[in-house]
Scaffold this active site. Structure first.
Site, PDB file in Angstrom:
ATOM      1  N   HIS A   1      30.255  13.394 -59.380  1.00 56.17           N
ATOM      2  CA  HIS A   1      30.454  12.892 -58.024  1.00 56.17           C
ATOM      3  C   HIS A   1      29.148  12.772 -57.244  1.00 56.17           C
ATOM      4  CE1 HIS A   1      34.471  15.213 -58.505  1.00 56.17           C
ATOM      5  NE2 HIS A   1      34.613  13.972 -58.938  1.00 56.17           N
TER       6      HIS A   1
ATOM      7  N   LYS B   1      22.773  19.185 -52.648  1.00 58.49           N
ATOM      8  CA  LYS B   1      23.639  20.351 -52.804  1.00 58.49           C
ATOM      9  C   LYS B   1      22.839  21.507 -53.381  1.00 58.49           C
ATOM     10  CE  LYS B   1      27.642  17.472 -53.767  1.00 58.49           C
ATOM     11  NZ  LYS B   1      28.513  16.941 -54.817  1.00 58.49           N
TER      12      LYS B   1
ATOM     13  N   TYR C   1      29.268  25.436 -53.015  1.00 58.55           N
ATOM     14  CA  TYR C   1      28.397  24.298 -52.741  1.00 58.55           C
ATOM     15  C   TYR C   1      27.853  24.441 -51.317  1.00 58.55           C
ATOM     16  CZ  TYR C   1      31.878  21.899 -55.819  1.00 58.55           C
ATOM     17  OH  TYR C   1      32.754  21.539 -56.802  1.00 58.55           O
TER      18      TYR C   1
ATOM     19  N   ASP D   1      39.028  11.222 -61.505  1.00 62.80           N
ATOM     20  CA  ASP D   1      37.783  11.311 -62.270  1.00 62.80           C
ATOM     21  C   ASP D   1      37.869  10.601 -63.615  1.00 62.80           C
ATOM     22  OD1 ASP D   1      36.688  12.716 -60.190  1.00 62.80           O
ATOM     23  OD2 ASP D   1      36.650  14.651 -61.211  1.00 62.80           O
TER      24      ASP D   1
END
Length: 180
Positions: free
Chosen positions: A61, A71, A131, A167
């Site tokens: 992603h 991130k 995250y 996904d």
């Protein structure tokens, strides 16, 4: 804190010093000063957490500009194989990936710069994945690359992962118009 630069420019792994005794363990999980010394200068605005059972694969992603996110990822419980793919069009390593095993015993963290697709597979049940994000989640900016794209040749180290329907239909890198 140990700082490990990876083969893809801008990707940094942080391995903290852990102080343990009979009571448990203590470590510094974030230091803006240490991050800056390693070249990581982000204004972190959002923290996310997911829980996954063994074999759950999430990714690959990213968020498109102007909502792109860097991130800082780590595992608070369990283990995960973290994978990032360079999507920066002008990068000498475009389309290449890095794999890092993140685990709650080593407390290691991986910095994922803007311009990378990110995913992971949980290697243990009840894996808690954290995250820290440099931008807010924006559904209209979601993007991704197919986790098992044969052109990427990623060895996830697991047979038959549990992958979301969303996904399973992401595009492959070949012919992909990178927004980065």
């Amino acid at each position: 804190m140990e700082i490990k630069q990876h083969a893809l420019a801008g990707v940094v792994e942080f391995i903290p010093r852990v102080f343990g005794d009979a009571r448990g363990a203590f470590f510094e999980s974030f230091s803006a000063r240490v991050m800056e010394e390693a070249g990581v200068r982000e204004n972190w605005v959002q923290d996310n957490q997911s829980r996954s059972d063994k074999g759950v694969l999430r990714g690959l992603h990213f968020q498109r500009p102007p909502h792109a996110q860097a991130k800082l990822v780590r595992v608070a419980q369990g283990r995960a194989l973290d994978v990032i793919v360079d999507l920066r069009r002008d990068s000498a390593t475009y389309g290449q990936h890095v794999q890092v095993e993140l685990d709650a015993q080593r407390y290691n963290m991986l910095y994922v710069p803007v311009g990378f697709a990110h995913g992971f597979v949980a290697l243990e049940d009840d894996t808690l994945f954290l995250y820290k994000c440099s931008g807010y989640y924006q559904p209209s900016a979601e993007g991704g690359i197919l986790w098992n794209d044969p052109g990427l040749n990623i060895n996830w180290g697991i047979d038959n992962p549990k992958v979301s329907d969303k996904d399973q239909i992401l595009p492959v890198l070949e012919g992909f118009e990178s927004p980065f």
